[in-house]
Design an enzyme around this catalytic site. Structure first.
Site, PDB file in Angstrom:
ATOM      1  N   PHE A 143      -7.903   4.775  11.599  1.00 50.00           N
ATOM      2  CA  PHE A 143      -7.839   5.830  10.591  1.00 50.00           C
ATOM      3  C   PHE A 143      -8.740   5.463   9.433  1.00 50.00           C
ATOM      4  O   PHE A 143      -8.992   4.275   9.197  1.00 50.00           O
ATOM      5  CB  PHE A 143      -6.396   6.005  10.096  1.00 50.00           C
ATOM      6  CG  PHE A 143      -5.637   7.009  10.903  1.00 50.00           C
ATOM      7  CD1 PHE A 143      -5.434   8.286  10.421  1.00 50.00           C
ATOM      8  CD2 PHE A 143      -5.180   6.688  12.161  1.00 50.00           C
ATOM      9  CE1 PHE A 143      -4.766   9.227  11.171  1.00 50.00           C
ATOM     10  CE2 PHE A 143      -4.510   7.624  12.928  1.00 50.00           C
ATOM     11  CZ  PHE A 143      -4.297   8.896  12.424  1.00 50.00           C
ATOM     12  N   ASN A 181       0.847  -1.187   0.000  1.00 50.79           N
ATOM     13  CA  ASN A 181       0.000   0.000   0.000  1.00 50.79           C
ATOM     14  C   ASN A 181       0.877   1.229   0.000  1.00 50.79           C
ATOM     15  O   ASN A 181       1.988   1.194   0.523  1.00 50.79           O
ATOM     16  CB  ASN A 181      -0.827   0.033   1.284  1.00 50.79           C
ATOM     17  CG  ASN A 181      -2.142  -0.692   1.116  1.00 50.79           C
ATOM     18  OD1 ASN A 181      -2.541  -1.048   0.013  1.00 50.79           O
ATOM     19  ND2 ASN A 181      -2.800  -0.916   2.218  1.00 50.79           N
TER      20      ASN A 181
HETATM   21  N1  CTP Z   1      -6.959  -1.750   9.024  1.00 47.01           N
HETATM   22  C1  CTP Z   1      -6.494  -2.865   9.694  1.00 47.01           C
HETATM   23  N2  CTP Z   1      -6.359  -4.039   9.039  1.00 47.01           N
HETATM   24  C2  CTP Z   1      -6.696  -4.157   7.727  1.00 47.01           C
HETATM   25  C3  CTP Z   1      -7.177  -3.030   7.026  1.00 47.01           C
HETATM   26  C4  CTP Z   1      -7.291  -1.833   7.708  1.00 47.01           C
HETATM   27  O1  CTP Z   1      -6.184  -2.768  10.879  1.00 47.01           O
HETATM   28  N3  CTP Z   1      -6.537  -5.315   7.109  1.00 47.01           N
HETATM   29  C5  CTP Z   1      -7.106  -0.504   9.768  1.00 47.01           C
HETATM   30  C6  CTP Z   1      -6.235   0.625   9.300  1.00 47.01           C
HETATM   31  O2  CTP Z   1      -5.015   0.632  10.009  1.00 47.01           O
HETATM   32  C7  CTP Z   1      -7.076   1.849   9.636  1.00 47.01           C
HETATM   33  C8  CTP Z   1      -8.502   1.350   9.479  1.00 47.01           C
HETATM   34  O3  CTP Z   1      -8.421  -0.067   9.580  1.00 47.01           O
HETATM   35  O4  CTP Z   1      -6.923   2.235  10.974  1.00 47.01           O
HETATM   36  C9  CTP Z   1      -9.174   1.705   8.204  1.00 47.01           C
HETATM   37  O5  CTP Z   1      -8.378   1.408   7.101  1.00 47.01           O
HETATM   38  P1  CTP Z   1      -8.936   1.590   5.627  1.00 47.01           P
HETATM   39  O6  CTP Z   1      -7.971   1.018   4.674  1.00 47.01           O
HETATM   40  O7  CTP Z   1      -9.383   3.016   5.433  1.00 47.01           O
HETATM   41  O8  CTP Z   1     -10.260   0.749   5.725  1.00 47.01           O
HETATM   42  P2  CTP Z   1     -10.626  -0.676   5.210  1.00 47.01           P
HETATM   43  O9  CTP Z   1     -11.035  -1.521   6.349  1.00 47.01           O
HETATM   44  O10 CTP Z   1      -9.552  -1.200   4.352  1.00 47.01           O
HETATM   45  O11 CTP Z   1     -11.951  -0.348   4.407  1.00 47.01           O
HETATM   46  P3  CTP Z   1     -12.140   0.040   2.847  1.00 47.01           P
HETATM   47  O12 CTP Z   1     -10.946  -0.456   2.117  1.00 47.01           O
HETATM   48  O13 CTP Z   1     -13.389  -0.669   2.514  1.00 47.01           O
HETATM   49  O14 CTP Z   1     -12.294   1.540   2.815  1.00 47.01           O
END
Ligand code: CTP
Length: 411
Positions: free
Chosen positions: A325, A211
């Site tokens: 976040f 990412n």
């Molecule tokens: N996060 C996590 N583990 C994952 C994905 C995300 O702990 N596998 C955490 C990130 O560190 C952040 C939050 O979840 O604090 C939101 O991350 P984001 O990428 O915005 O959300 P997603 O759950 O991936 O949702 P989407 O991709 O549907 O927006």
């Protein structure tokens, strides 16, 4: 907001008409529990007497760098060390210019160079002087060096003009300064686990999917939590910046490794802040040998990676206060609120990404959401943003009683 015990504020007063408000400012600072030492420039003494400032501060005012009697009592270097914070209010255009250029030609500028205490200025001047490119450049330079700038306000000016350049009111200044400084130790004695940076999911020995994340925000949060008095564990995916000193650093690569490291760090933790850009999908166990280009198309089958934030929020016991976040490209607040509920977190800090916003940038803004509340942190440097976010976390955690581990343990 907690007021630190007898915080020592060195108040610099420079030669602007707003100096007539200085005695009131001293009183307001003292009301909030600060000890105040006033240092005046030569210009300031044309607007206000040292005697009035001595009367309200209860301490002799210092004016001269070359005052032998005063130096014998407390030398200028001792004075610089004495201060927990330096506030210059009003700060004239001339003073800002001298400060920006590192001059040490009077007591106040010398102190500002010599002190390690946080330095804040409250500019006050005619609106044209404030808008002058020289002043604009000086203020930008000061901000870049981490010097706090409070105000100026807009309104009618002593010169009869209307515009930006008025010093903030003393009550406002005292409150802003004290809350900034009071925010400094809001996590005293707590343990905070922060995850940061990207994760990497290996495809073969030389390739991975990842990412986009510089890790800067998460590292700034770890640093701000450390400065707020917490013991900090920073679990980070591969980032190209140095971890802050004074935090326990755990380097990981994949989402699974990050999840395991976070859970290993959680016992005893009061707060978990998930600032990492975790991969949502992972590849099957990595190929041992390099994938060769034998065909025109390559199909990768990915499976869901563990959701670390949700796994921490879902803990039945020993659950900390959980902050996530949300990086969103559209409908920021709506999507972030949905994420708050979906992940079961206590708080979500949302920002807009895409079009080169946020990534690798040193400035950012946030909308912080929790059950029944919201707060916006306007665009500022990542470290200032982190400091403010930590203050909001500490406040909401206390106010909502969602104190994680400590609340979960009866008695
Ligand atoms: N996060 C996590 N583990 C994952 C994905 C995300 O702990 N596998 C955490 C990130 O560190 C952040 C939050 O979840 O604090 C939101 O991350 P984001 O990428 O915005 O959300 P997603 O759950 O991936 O949702 P989407 O991709 O549907 O927006």
């Amino acid at each position: 907001m907690e007021t630190p015990r007898s915080l020592r504020v060195l108040l610099g007063v420079t030669g602007g008409i707003a100096a007539y408000k200085s005695p009131d400012l001293v009183r307001r600072l003292r009301e909030r529990g600060a000890e105040v030492q006033v240092v005046m420039t030569a210009g300031a003494s044309r607007f206000i007497t040292a005697l009035s400032l001595q009367a309200v501060s209860g301490r002799p005012v210092r004016q001269e760098l070359w005052d032998e009697a005063a130096e014998a009592a407390m030398g200028h270097i001792e004075l610089a060390r004495w201060a927990d914070a330096v506030l210059v209010a009003p700060a004239t255009a001339d003073f800002l210019a001298r400060l920006a250029h590192g001059r040490a030609d009077d007591l106040l500028t010398t102190l500002c160079l010599a002190t390690t205490a946080p330095l804040t200025v409250a500019p006050a001047m005619n609106r044209q002087m404030w808008a002058n490119p020289a002043t604009v450049a000086n203020v930008a330079l000061l901000k870049q060096r981490g010097i706090g700038v409070l105000g100026p306000d807009e309104g009618s000016q002593a010169c009869g003009e209307i515009g930006a350049g008025r010093m903030l009111e003393p009550g406002q200044l005292a409150e802003l300064l004290m809350s900034q400084l009071g925010a400094d130790r809001v996590l005293q004695g707590l343990k905070v686990v922060v995850s940061a940076g990207p994760t990497r999911e290996r495809l073969d020995p030389v390739r991975y999917i990842s990412n986009r994340s510089s890790g800067k925000m998460g590292y700034a949060i770890a640093q701000a939590a450390r400065d707020a008095g917490a013991s900090v564990v920073l679990v980070s995916g591969p980032a190209e910046i140095d971890p802050p000193t004074g935090v326990e650093f755990v380097a990981v690569e994949s989402a699974r490794q990050m999840r395991d490291a976070v859970h290993a760090a959680l016992p005893g933790a009061d707060i978990y802040i998930g600032a990492a850009a975790v991969a949502d999908y992972q590849a099957p166990p990595a190929a041992v040998q390099k994938i060769k280009k034998t065909s025109e198309r390559l199909k990768l089958e990915l499976t869901r990676a563990p959701d670390i934030l949700a796994s921490v929020a879902g803990l039945a016991s020993g659950r900390p206060f959980v902050v996530g976040f949300a990086a969103e490209t559209e409908n920021v607040e709506e999507n972030a609120r949905a994420k708050l509920a979906r992940k079961g977190a206590d708080m979500i800090a949302a920002n807009r990404v895409g079009d080169d916003l946020a990534f690798d940038r040193d400035e950012n803004s946030l909308i912080v959401l929790w059950d029944g509340g919201r707060e916006e942190i306007p665009t500022c440097g990542k470290f200032e943003l982190a400091r403010r976010l930590v203050a909001v976390i500490a406040r909401v955690r206390r106010a909502t009683g969602r104190a994680g581990r400590t609340a979960a343990v009866p008695g």
